[in-house]
Scaffold this motif. Sequence first.
Motif, PDB file in Angstrom:
ATOM      1  N   SER A 443      -7.912   9.037  -4.399  1.00 28.98           N
ATOM      2  CA  SER A 443      -6.451   9.068  -4.482  1.00 28.98           C
ATOM      3  C   SER A 443      -5.966   8.550  -5.831  1.00 28.98           C
ATOM      4  CB  SER A 443      -5.814   8.317  -3.313  1.00 28.98           C
ATOM      5  OG  SER A 443      -6.395   7.062  -3.147  1.00 28.98           O
ATOM      6  N   LYS A 444      -6.764   7.648  -6.457  1.00 35.16           N
ATOM      7  CA  LYS A 444      -6.301   7.125  -7.752  1.00 35.16           C
ATOM      8  C   LYS A 444      -6.702   8.012  -8.936  1.00 35.16           C
ATOM      9  CE  LYS A 444      -9.927   3.553  -7.949  1.00 35.16           C
ATOM     10  NZ  LYS A 444     -10.737   3.667  -6.721  1.00 35.16           N
ATOM     11  N   ASP A 445      -7.533   9.014  -8.725  1.00 32.68           N
ATOM     12  CA  ASP A 445      -7.983   9.880  -9.815  1.00 32.68           C
ATOM     13  C   ASP A 445      -7.320  11.244  -9.829  1.00 32.68           C
ATOM     14  OD1 ASP A 445      -9.702   7.886 -10.554  1.00 32.68           O
ATOM     15  OD2 ASP A 445     -11.469   8.785  -9.609  1.00 32.68           O
ATOM     16  N   VAL A 446      -6.651  11.577  -8.756  1.00 34.66           N
ATOM     17  CA  VAL A 446      -6.039  12.889  -8.640  1.00 34.66           C
ATOM     18  C   VAL A 446      -4.967  13.036  -9.731  1.00 34.66           C
ATOM     19  CG1 VAL A 446      -4.129  12.390  -7.073  1.00 34.66           C
ATOM     20  CG2 VAL A 446      -5.490  14.471  -6.749  1.00 34.66           C
ATOM     21  N   ILE A 447      -4.820  14.238 -10.276  1.00 32.32           N
ATOM     22  CA  ILE A 447      -3.890  14.462 -11.385  1.00 32.32           C
ATOM     23  C   ILE A 447      -2.624  15.135 -10.856  1.00 32.32           C
ATOM     24  CG2 ILE A 447      -3.593  15.681 -13.582  1.00 32.32           C
ATOM     25  CD1 ILE A 447      -6.796  15.510 -13.676  1.00 32.32           C
ATOM     26  N   VAL A 474     -12.955  14.384 -16.136  1.00 30.18           N
ATOM     27  CA  VAL A 474     -11.570  14.814 -16.300  1.00 30.18           C
ATOM     28  C   VAL A 474     -10.654  13.676 -15.880  1.00 30.18           C
ATOM     29  CG1 VAL A 474      -9.787  16.415 -15.498  1.00 30.18           C
ATOM     30  CG2 VAL A 474     -12.109  17.242 -15.908  1.00 30.18           C
ATOM     31  N   ILE A 475      -9.673  13.381 -16.716  1.00 25.12           N
ATOM     32  CA  ILE A 475      -8.656  12.398 -16.320  1.00 25.12           C
ATOM     33  C   ILE A 475      -7.274  13.000 -16.567  1.00 25.12           C
ATOM     34  CG2 ILE A 475     -10.010  10.289 -16.701  1.00 25.12           C
ATOM     35  CD1 ILE A 475      -8.608  10.075 -19.464  1.00 25.12           C
ATOM     36  N   GLY A 476      -6.289  12.454 -15.898  1.00 19.48           N
ATOM     37  CA  GLY A 476      -4.912  12.857 -16.122  1.00 19.48           C
ATOM     38  C   GLY A 476      -4.328  12.028 -17.261  1.00 19.48           C
ATOM     39  N   LEU A 535     -16.760   6.069 -14.801  1.00 23.23           N
ATOM     40  CA  LEU A 535     -15.820   4.952 -14.711  1.00 23.23           C
ATOM     41  C   LEU A 535     -14.462   5.433 -15.200  1.00 23.23           C
ATOM     42  CD1 LEU A 535     -15.657   2.017 -13.863  1.00 23.23           C
ATOM     43  CD2 LEU A 535     -16.379   1.366 -16.159  1.00 23.23           C
ATOM     44  N   LYS A 536     -13.673   5.951 -14.289  1.00 19.30           N
ATOM     45  CA  LYS A 536     -12.411   6.583 -14.672  1.00 19.30           C
ATOM     46  C   LYS A 536     -11.397   5.568 -15.201  1.00 19.30           C
ATOM     47  CE  LYS A 536     -13.255  10.880 -13.137  1.00 19.30           C
ATOM     48  NZ  LYS A 536     -12.626  11.773 -12.161  1.00 19.30           N
ATOM     49  N   THR A 537     -11.423   4.355 -14.667  1.00 19.04           N
ATOM     50  CA  THR A 537     -10.466   3.347 -15.147  1.00 19.04           C
ATOM     51  C   THR A 537     -10.682   3.110 -16.643  1.00 19.04           C
ATOM     52  OG1 THR A 537     -12.058   1.730 -14.337  1.00 19.04           O
ATOM     53  CG2 THR A 537     -10.074   2.050 -13.026  1.00 19.04           C
ATOM     54  N   GLU A 538     -11.944   3.010 -17.034  1.00 19.26           N
ATOM     55  CA  GLU A 538     -12.307   2.799 -18.439  1.00 19.26           C
ATOM     56  C   GLU A 538     -11.868   4.001 -19.295  1.00 19.26           C
ATOM     57  OE1 GLU A 538     -14.032   0.480 -20.218  1.00 19.26           O
ATOM     58  OE2 GLU A 538     -14.436   1.712 -22.001  1.00 19.26           O
ATOM     59  N   LEU A 539     -12.087   5.205 -18.771  1.00 16.81           N
ATOM     60  CA  LEU A 539     -11.679   6.406 -19.514  1.00 16.81           C
ATOM     61  C   LEU A 539     -10.165   6.449 -19.678  1.00 16.81           C
ATOM     62  CD1 LEU A 539     -13.964   9.259 -18.135  1.00 16.81           C
ATOM     63  CD2 LEU A 539     -13.924   8.290 -20.450  1.00 16.81           C
ATOM     64  N   ARG A 540      -9.445   6.111 -18.618  1.00 17.44           N
ATOM     65  CA  ARG A 540      -7.978   6.127 -18.718  1.00 17.44           C
ATOM     66  C   ARG A 540      -7.506   5.106 -19.747  1.00 17.44           C
ATOM     67  NH1 ARG A 540      -7.892   7.886 -13.031  1.00 17.44           N
ATOM     68  NH2 ARG A 540      -8.330   5.769 -12.337  1.00 17.44           N
TER      69      ARG A 540
END
Lengths: 551, 551
Positions: A443-447, A474-476, A535-540
Amino acid sequence: MSATWQPGIGQAGNMQDWPLLVSTLVDHAARNHGRREVVSLTCEGGEHRSNWSEIRHRAMQVASALRTMGISVGDRVATLAWNTHRHVESWYGISGMGGVAHTINPRLFDDQIVYIANHAEDRVLFFDLTFVPLVERLAPRLTTIEHFVLLTDRAHMPVESPLDLLCYEDLLAAAPADEPWTIVDEKAPAGLCYTSGTTGNPKGVQYSHRSNVLHAMAACMTDTFGIGAQSAVLPIAPMYHANAWSIPYTAAACGAKLVMGGPHFDAPTLQKLIIDEDVDLALAVPTIWLGMLQHLEKHGGGLGKLERTCIGGSAVPRSMIEAFDKQGVRVMQLWGMTEMSPLGTVGTALPEVAAMGYDEQVGYRVKQGRGIYGVEMKIVGDDGAELARDGRAFGRLLVRGPWIVGSYFKGDGGNVLNAEGWFDTGDVATLCPLGYMQIVDRSKDVIKSGGEWISSIDLENAAVGAPGVAEAAVIGVPHPKWDERPLLLVREKEGATVSKQGVLDYLDGKIAKWWMPDEVLVVTDLPHTATGKLLKTELRERYKDFKFPGI
Amino acid sequence: MSATWQPGIGQAGNMQDWPLLVSTLVDHAARNHGRREVVSLTCEGGEHRSNWSEIRHRAMQVASALRTMGISVGDRVATLAWNTHRHVESWYGISGMGGVAHTINPRLFDDQIVYIANHAEDRVLFFDLTFVPLVERLAPRLTTIEHFVLLTDRAHMPVESPLDLLCYEDLLAAAPADEPWTIVDEKAPAGLCYTSGTTGNPKGVQYSHRSNVLHAMAACMTDTFGIGAQSAVLPIAPMYHANAWSIPYTAAACGAKLVMGGPHFDAPTLQKLIIDEDVDLALAVPTIWLGMLQHLEKHGGGLGKLERTCIGGSAVPRSMIEAFDKQGVRVMQLWGMTEMSPLGTVGTALPEVAAMGYDEQVGYRVKQGRGIYGVEMKIVGDDGAELARDGRAFGRLLVRGPWIVGSYFKGDGGNVLNAEGWFDTGDVATLCPLGYMQIVDRSKDVIKSGGEWISSIDLENAAVGAPGVAEAAVIGVPHPKWDERPLLLVREKEGATVSKQGVLDYLDGKIAKWWMPDEVLVVTDLPHTATGKLLKTELRERYKDFKFPGI
Ligand SMILES: Nc1ncnc2c1ncn2[C@@H]1O[C@H](COP(=O)(O)OP(=O)(O)OP(=O)(O)O)[C@@H](O)[C@H]1O
Ligand SMILES: Nc1ncnc2c1ncn2[C@@H]1O[C@H](COP(=O)(O)OP(=O)(O)OP(=O)(O)O)[C@@H](O)[C@H]1O
Ligand SMILES: [Mg+2]
Ligand SMILES: [Mg+2]
């Protein structure tokens, strides 16, 4: 749950009171499959060959040694260890004397390890030779640990250490193996594992004897892992990552041969182990298999008698399923989480799916799988109302069952169940009429693009099929008009060169037009969590100031 | 079992409280395998096609109808019925509203049925058209039954009856299907089955929700029944005989197709059903399979896609295993008992056995099988001391586990567990180093000759391989010198002629010399129990004055 029935009053007619204890699993294995091997590569080098009878014998010695140290029922005993026979013995020994086996992920940051060990109030730490420097460094901050046990023999003990180290093999040699297991309530805790804490402090999930045993029974069902006494199983997933997906329990429950890689996760070593030990089922996260497939592509050599790979922890791209099919190995996708012991769904085929053509079948195999008995699932909208199981509607995925967390250790996070007892997985998913669940995204990665949702997972899985692409993320990223738009980051395969246009051309026709990433960047490295996930948080964080071309 | 752990005190960290209820099995099947078929031949003639979603829907209507009748949690609701969809619906409906589904064996004598129904205090009786005459005859003596429900539709209701009969389909049509299941403690009773009472009055075994669910999970393990969503299973073992070996539960737990023969047990009908419905696993006692093999020998036609037969209840002779192998069907022997829900052992192969040559393998397959997870076994001598697991020492077989009886209904038979919680099976057995159990005999059937024991089962299994022999029975008959000596009774295959000398010649070399029967008699009929086993008490009665030639 109301208890309207009183045992033993007047009518008698009861079944036996036989608590579901973790010790009954290894008892069963020793009694009925005592000579079946447990093989592991070791930290000292080389391999060690043991069997279920020996594992139980030595686990009883561990239990006895812990009692001698003064450890009591309910106390936490931590491990910082790879998948080895000694780690398995320690597990059964700790739970078998009523203790709680707390597996710590050694890939966490120092601060996280210290936080976790102190929060759990671990009284003993069992650790591998690999982690001597780590433990020596952290020891002054580990305020509750009274005994440091090095999982090795006398010959490999360090000559000197600032710590008062105990030698595992010496402890066992001095301990009797005939003290009976401690009998506790089946709902008493047997294990403890912390979430990796991508956001905030990690929270502890305490597995009970009952939950571990029920989970092992469900995992041994034909349509789950489908293993039996003739199987040889290699859990590459580490024991500190949701119990190595329960394999040390399930292999005991069915008498399978257990094969373990110790500190090794590289493709050549694992390939050799699979071939040498006639492994027919191996379990790991996608990144491990990515490495293996690249290795096979380059060096060949095959995978011996491997029949199936269980892959979970992150979504399995279609290209991985197809690549394994070409090797004659069947991929079964798993979905689960630390909070679920970990199994939720498995991608074994229904007869309807087995009857389909190859492409249509793969369409189902990229889904996360079917709910196994013991796991209830439903998807709900923002208002909490249940959504249709039509394969299209998507919403937050809620779960319920006997091996799913009811509350975190020490009450962290407060009440995590809703009024009907459902736990929110943090995943967004669809459910189809045939019962397959598909993760759309975390839910926290959805764009969120123009009021609609784009699944970062679907985009990644499509992009990773493009020629030359080894891994994709992929990140938003904020966009003035659309709220968010997708940014695609790709890592190249060794020796390959990837261009933005090449990737976009490849994606054309495979995804909806409005899902097309607004930018593609080639990067040399993608950050991963301690369990090997993007690690999406790091990418964001890295791309928080990124601007799409022309904006 | 001491409970040293208090849930929810201070630490939290619990798994969810999700009781193991029988209703969760059919919920799972309806949710994840709703369209998977449940097919049965009916008492009205022809077949009925249903599915798991419909079964659950109608089971909820049964539950609701029972509540309307005033049936409460813990009340017994009896069935006198064949294996049909309506019987399965009734089961789930009864347990699902907290009632106890009491399956009565219609092959018992009138007096036994009356005794059982009154002892159980059954309040409702569901019964098949077949049993209208039986029920009308017995009704005046059934003192606790308030409602007689005929398992049929309006069109098939008898025009007149001395009883106030309720029509099952009418009841369902009037009942809502949306009242939630009744939540009871998982240790509350869900089912009741009486032993056939070969000696003395029958005693009731009360299955709990927990024991049924755990047994179903163990039965779905790969090395037990090994069934999954792609299987089609035919339980020929009736639901009134130890729950049809749990198939109505296990098929639901894994979403298998369930196929049932209704009132039919004859070979041609079962053969057609197996072929038409693509059955891959069928389960029955040896006598059923004896009939099937004779039919196949005479008329051919094969068994379609049948892969495996599970055979238990009596020992499986080597000749039966070999005959099925020739049909391309693998025999898995089961051992169990009403008191064990019923599963104790299953004869799936260990890797060591799978690697043996055919003859040696069959030597293991005639054994009763390996203990499954959840069943502890040991053999003891007359002094109660445990005997070696060496494949030679034999003694009374004791068992322990969560789906094994702890006390009979209403305390009949008193305390049936020893101080350590073991239940005595009444069987005499060996255990071998590989973990296989072999029944030597029932303790009451074993023949004591000159201080040594002769296994009546081994002799029967050898004799049934002799040319022309359809069935064999061996009993011990008093002998002035040896205490007892074996008397062999054989029934001839249709059209065959068997001579004493022919049988003795055949046995020569296959059994120890001193086991050779002192007499062989050809008989036209052998008596059987209500579950199709040789009735040895009756045989001993018939031959109590028999004198061996020359004595
Ligand atoms: N087959 C799969 N496909 C897609 N996602 C998956 C799959 N298996 C697991 N996941 C993801 O992994 C999550 C569970 O992982 P895990 O419990 O190992 O820790 P985490 O959620 O990654 O991190 P944290 O411990 O911080 O919560 C699931 O909620 C889901 O998002
Ligand atoms: N595979 C097998 N080989 C030999 N004997 C078996 C096998 N399976 C079951 N039996 C016998 O059947 C017994 C259990 O049968 P069951 O519970 O159906 O009733 P029963 O013992 O025949 O009669 P009663 O109900 O009067 O006790 C076992 O104790 C064993 O003696
Ligand atoms: Mg998580
Ligand atoms: Mg019996």
